[in-house]
Design a protein around this motif. Structure first.
Motif, PDB file in Angstrom:
ATOM      1  N   ASP A  25     -24.430 -24.065 -47.223  1.00  0.00           N
ATOM      2  CA  ASP A  25     -24.797 -25.207 -48.062  1.00  0.00           C
ATOM      3  C   ASP A  25     -23.848 -25.268 -49.251  1.00  0.00           C
ATOM      4  O   ASP A  25     -23.075 -24.341 -49.496  1.00  0.00           O
ATOM      5  CB  ASP A  25     -26.244 -25.082 -48.551  1.00  0.00           C
ATOM      6  N   ALA A  26     -23.923 -26.362 -49.985  1.00  0.00           N
ATOM      7  CA  ALA A  26     -23.180 -26.514 -51.240  1.00  0.00           C
ATOM      8  C   ALA A  26     -24.198 -26.924 -52.291  1.00  0.00           C
ATOM      9  O   ALA A  26     -24.811 -27.986 -52.183  1.00  0.00           O
ATOM     10  CB  ALA A  26     -22.089 -27.563 -51.103  1.00  0.00           C
ATOM     11  N   PHE A  27     -24.426 -26.074 -53.261  1.00  0.00           N
ATOM     12  CA  PHE A  27     -25.419 -26.344 -54.292  1.00  0.00           C
ATOM     13  C   PHE A  27     -24.782 -27.046 -55.487  1.00  0.00           C
ATOM     14  O   PHE A  27     -23.717 -26.643 -55.951  1.00  0.00           O
ATOM     15  CB  PHE A  27     -26.079 -25.050 -54.777  1.00  0.00           C
ATOM     16  N   ARG A  28     -25.443 -28.059 -55.989  1.00  0.00           N
ATOM     17  CA  ARG A  28     -25.002 -28.722 -57.212  1.00  0.00           C
ATOM     18  C   ARG A  28     -25.302 -27.841 -58.420  1.00  0.00           C
ATOM     19  O   ARG A  28     -26.004 -26.845 -58.324  1.00  0.00           O
ATOM     20  CB  ARG A  28     -25.736 -30.062 -57.368  1.00  0.00           C
ATOM     21  N   SER A  29     -24.784 -28.247 -59.573  1.00  0.00           N
ATOM     22  CA  SER A  29     -25.127 -27.543 -60.810  1.00  0.00           C
ATOM     23  C   SER A  29     -26.631 -27.595 -61.020  1.00  0.00           C
ATOM     24  O   SER A  29     -27.296 -28.556 -60.621  1.00  0.00           O
ATOM     25  CB  SER A  29     -24.430 -28.200 -62.006  1.00  0.00           C
ATOM     26  N   ASN A  30     -27.164 -26.555 -61.650  1.00  0.00           N
ATOM     27  CA  ASN A  30     -28.580 -26.510 -62.016  1.00  0.00           C
ATOM     28  C   ASN A  30     -29.503 -26.683 -60.808  1.00  0.00           C
ATOM     29  O   ASN A  30     -30.431 -27.481 -60.813  1.00  0.00           O
ATOM     30  CB  ASN A  30     -28.908 -27.566 -63.076  1.00  0.00           C
ATOM     31  N   THR A  31     -29.209 -25.912 -59.744  1.00  0.00           N
ATOM     32  CA  THR A  31     -30.054 -25.926 -58.553  1.00  0.00           C
ATOM     33  C   THR A  31     -30.892 -24.650 -58.519  1.00  0.00           C
ATOM     34  O   THR A  31     -30.376 -23.561 -58.753  1.00  0.00           O
ATOM     35  CB  THR A  31     -29.207 -26.021 -57.278  1.00  0.00           C
ATOM     36  N   GLU A  32     -32.162 -24.799 -58.232  1.00  0.00           N
ATOM     37  CA  GLU A  32     -33.025 -23.627 -58.141  1.00  0.00           C
ATOM     38  C   GLU A  32     -33.829 -23.642 -56.849  1.00  0.00           C
ATOM     39  O   GLU A  32     -34.113 -24.702 -56.286  1.00  0.00           O
ATOM     40  CB  GLU A  32     -33.980 -23.540 -59.333  1.00  0.00           C
ATOM     41  N   THR A  33     -34.140 -22.460 -56.355  1.00  0.00           N
ATOM     42  CA  THR A  33     -35.119 -22.313 -55.286  1.00  0.00           C
ATOM     43  C   THR A  33     -36.342 -21.656 -55.908  1.00  0.00           C
ATOM     44  O   THR A  33     -36.210 -20.698 -56.668  1.00  0.00           O
ATOM     45  CB  THR A  33     -34.598 -21.439 -54.133  1.00  0.00           C
ATOM     46  N   ARG A  34     -37.503 -22.185 -55.611  1.00  0.00           N
ATOM     47  CA  ARG A  34     -38.724 -21.640 -56.199  1.00  0.00           C
ATOM     48  C   ARG A  34     -39.161 -20.376 -55.467  1.00  0.00           C
ATOM     49  O   ARG A  34     -38.702 -20.096 -54.357  1.00  0.00           O
ATOM     50  CB  ARG A  34     -39.810 -22.713 -56.175  1.00  0.00           C
ATOM     51  N   SER A  35     -40.042 -19.638 -56.093  1.00  0.00           N
ATOM     52  CA  SER A  35     -40.448 -18.336 -55.566  1.00  0.00           C
ATOM     53  C   SER A  35     -40.963 -18.450 -54.129  1.00  0.00           C
ATOM     54  O   SER A  35     -41.828 -19.265 -53.824  1.00  0.00           O
ATOM     55  CB  SER A  35     -41.528 -17.736 -56.464  1.00  0.00           C
ATOM     56  N   HIS A  36     -40.399 -17.632 -53.251  1.00  0.00           N
ATOM     57  CA  HIS A  36     -40.784 -17.635 -51.844  1.00  0.00           C
ATOM     58  C   HIS A  36     -40.357 -16.309 -51.222  1.00  0.00           C
ATOM     59  O   HIS A  36     -39.677 -15.503 -51.855  1.00  0.00           O
ATOM     60  CB  HIS A  36     -40.118 -18.806 -51.100  1.00  0.00           C
ATOM     61  N   GLU A  52     -27.881 -16.460 -59.863  1.00  0.00           N
ATOM     62  CA  GLU A  52     -28.905 -15.695 -60.574  1.00  0.00           C
ATOM     63  C   GLU A  52     -30.150 -15.649 -59.701  1.00  0.00           C
ATOM     64  O   GLU A  52     -30.637 -16.677 -59.244  1.00  0.00           O
ATOM     65  CB  GLU A  52     -29.218 -16.362 -61.914  1.00  0.00           C
ATOM     66  N   LEU A  53     -30.647 -14.459 -59.442  1.00  0.00           N
ATOM     67  CA  LEU A  53     -31.821 -14.301 -58.588  1.00  0.00           C
ATOM     68  C   LEU A  53     -32.819 -13.357 -59.243  1.00  0.00           C
ATOM     69  O   LEU A  53     -32.437 -12.333 -59.803  1.00  0.00           O
ATOM     70  CB  LEU A  53     -31.400 -13.773 -57.216  1.00  0.00           C
ATOM     71  N   LYS A  54     -34.089 -13.727 -59.163  1.00  0.00           N
ATOM     72  CA  LYS A  54     -35.146 -12.874 -59.685  1.00  0.00           C
ATOM     73  C   LYS A  54     -35.983 -12.371 -58.531  1.00  0.00           C
ATOM     74  O   LYS A  54     -36.425 -13.141 -57.674  1.00  0.00           O
ATOM     75  CB  LYS A  54     -36.026 -13.649 -60.674  1.00  0.00           C
ATOM     76  N   ALA A  55     -36.181 -11.059 -58.493  1.00  0.00           N
ATOM     77  CA  ALA A  55     -36.971 -10.432 -57.437  1.00  0.00           C
ATOM     78  C   ALA A  55     -37.434  -9.065 -57.905  1.00  0.00           C
ATOM     79  O   ALA A  55     -36.726  -8.390 -58.650  1.00  0.00           O
ATOM     80  CB  ALA A  55     -36.140 -10.280 -56.159  1.00  0.00           C
ATOM     81  N   GLU A  56     -38.614  -8.676 -57.473  1.00  0.00           N
ATOM     82  CA  GLU A  56     -39.146  -7.346 -57.784  1.00  0.00           C
ATOM     83  C   GLU A  56     -39.121  -7.046 -59.282  1.00  0.00           C
ATOM     84  O   GLU A  56     -38.828  -5.923 -59.698  1.00  0.00           O
ATOM     85  CB  GLU A  56     -38.381  -6.281 -56.999  1.00  0.00           C
ATOM     86  N   GLY A  57     -39.383  -8.084 -60.098  1.00  0.00           N
ATOM     87  CA  GLY A  57     -39.434  -7.908 -61.545  1.00  0.00           C
ATOM     88  C   GLY A  57     -38.092  -7.716 -62.207  1.00  0.00           C
ATOM     89  O   GLY A  57     -38.025  -7.317 -63.375  1.00  0.00           O
ATOM     90  N   LYS A  75     -40.659 -11.449 -52.515  1.00  0.00           N
ATOM     91  CA  LYS A  75     -40.647 -12.764 -53.169  1.00  0.00           C
ATOM     92  C   LYS A  75     -39.454 -12.862 -54.105  1.00  0.00           C
ATOM     93  O   LYS A  75     -39.168 -11.931 -54.863  1.00  0.00           O
ATOM     94  CB  LYS A  75     -41.951 -12.995 -53.948  1.00  0.00           C
ATOM     95  N   HIS A  76     -38.771 -14.006 -54.053  1.00  0.00           N
ATOM     96  CA  HIS A  76     -37.578 -14.176 -54.889  1.00  0.00           C
ATOM     97  C   HIS A  76     -37.375 -15.648 -55.209  1.00  0.00           C
ATOM     98  O   HIS A  76     -37.881 -16.538 -54.518  1.00  0.00           O
ATOM     99  CB  HIS A  76     -36.346 -13.611 -54.180  1.00  0.00           C
ATOM    100  N   GLN A  77     -36.654 -15.908 -56.281  1.00  0.00           N
ATOM    101  CA  GLN A  77     -36.256 -17.260 -56.653  1.00  0.00           C
ATOM    102  C   GLN A  77     -34.857 -17.183 -57.238  1.00  0.00           C
ATOM    103  O   GLN A  77     -34.461 -16.156 -57.790  1.00  0.00           O
ATOM    104  CB  GLN A  77     -37.228 -17.867 -57.664  1.00  0.00           C
ATOM    105  N   SER A  78     -34.082 -18.274 -57.066  1.00  0.00           N
ATOM    106  CA  SER A  78     -32.688 -18.217 -57.512  1.00  0.00           C
ATOM    107  C   SER A  78     -32.320 -19.456 -58.320  1.00  0.00           C
ATOM    108  O   SER A  78     -33.025 -20.469 -58.293  1.00  0.00           O
ATOM    109  CB  SER A  78     -31.750 -18.089 -56.305  1.00  0.00           C
ATOM    110  N   TYR A  79     -31.201 -19.333 -59.018  1.00  0.00           N
ATOM    111  CA  TYR A  79     -30.739 -20.429 -59.869  1.00  0.00           C
ATOM    112  C   TYR A  79     -29.228 -20.319 -60.033  1.00  0.00           C
ATOM    113  O   TYR A  79     -28.689 -19.213 -60.139  1.00  0.00           O
ATOM    114  CB  TYR A  79     -31.415 -20.359 -61.249  1.00  0.00           C
ATOM    115  N   ASN A  80     -28.541 -21.449 -60.005  1.00  0.00           N
ATOM    116  CA  ASN A  80     -27.107 -21.461 -60.310  1.00  0.00           C
ATOM    117  C   ASN A  80     -26.811 -22.554 -61.326  1.00  0.00           C
ATOM    118  O   ASN A  80     -27.252 -23.696 -61.178  1.00  0.00           O
ATOM    119  CB  ASN A  80     -26.278 -21.667 -59.043  1.00  0.00           C
TER     120      ASN A  80
END
Length: 262
Positions: A25-36, A52-57, A75-80
């Motif tokens: 995929d190609a992500f635009r600026s300020n794209t996030e995936t919600r916790s899953h 940037e990814l958040k997982a396991e605290g 569970k994780h969520q990411s942001y660029n």
């Protein structure tokens, strides 16, 4: 984080179409995936930015020569913040057992990068013939021997460190020494140094070098000259900056700039 956020839908397969299944995929600026989470393991590889990814605290920051490994069920969520070329290598639970049991960074070798680009170019998501099967197996073998890193840029909620780290993230060229930070916080340099090692797993100097390196990637992608980037980071000459950059990357700043300029 400034700018409108774009929500990226997460993968919704009940089971993977193949043992190793790639998505591009190609992500635009300020794209996030919600916790899953997924019932399989997932390796997230990017080019041209920082994921940037958040997982396991914990928070993981991955420049383009690192990938983030997320085991099955985590569970994780990411942001660029900036546009990125994205690839996820999705691996069945049985095969994923051969990779780390916790979320971490894996170094992306030149061979892995070349294999991903080959698969992306030909839009190969799963093996359809013997040649494609060999390519994907080589990719997996390379991931098994990839050097592991816990987090490229760790963070901390420690009351002494948190405001210092936040200041440096906002202004990576800040030259305030650890002794000066200690005086501002009414503590000792030795105490702060000890907190850095226990909370971050590295020295204050190492952490500051890493935030400067990450910041330099953005400046180089925006076509700033090597000299300008070096000065922006507080270096009086380009050579120390180049030495620092090569320490964390497999190329020079000029090579990175040529490859990733916007």
């Amino acid at each position: 984080m400034a700018g409108q956020r774009h929500i990226q839908a997460s993968v919704t397969f009940e089971t993977l179409p193949s043992d190793i299944y790639l998505l591009f995929d190609a992500f635009r600026s300020n794209t996030e995936t919600r916790s899953h989470s997924h019932s399989w393991g997932q390796l997230q590889i990017i080019s041209g930015g920082i994921l940037e990814l958040k997982a396991e605290g914990q928070r993981f920051l991955a420049p383009s020569h690192f990938a983030i490994w997320v085991p099955a069920g985590v569970k994780h969520q990411s942001y660029n913040r900036k546009p990125i070329a994205y690839c996820s290598v999705n691996i069945t639970p049985e095969l994923a057992k051969r990779l780390p049991e916790h979320t971490c960074l894996l170094e992306v070798s030149a061979l892995v990068e070349a294999l991903i680009e080959e698969l992306r170019e030909h839009k190969i998501q799963k093996p359809e013939n013997e040649q494609q099967d060999r390519l994907i197996k080589v990719l997996f073998d390379q991931l098994l021997i990839a050097k592991q890193s816990e987090r490229f840029l760790p963070t901390s909620t420690d009351k002494l460190l948190k405001p210092i780290l936040e200041t440096l993230e906002a202004n990576p060229s800040d030259e305030t020494s650890l002794a000066e930070w200690a005086a501002k916080n009414h503590t000792t340099e030795r105490t702060l140094s000890r907190h850095c090692q226990s909370e971050l797993g590295m020295s204050f100097t190492e952490w500051r070098l890493r935030i400067r390196y990450l910041y330099s990637l953005e400046l180089l992608r925006n076509k700033m000259s090597i000299k300008e980037v070096a000065f922006s980071l507080g270096y009086n000459q380009t050579s120390p900056f180049i030495t620092m950059f090569k320490r964390y990357s497999d190329c020079t700043p000029e090579q990175y700039k040529l490859k990733h300029s916007i």
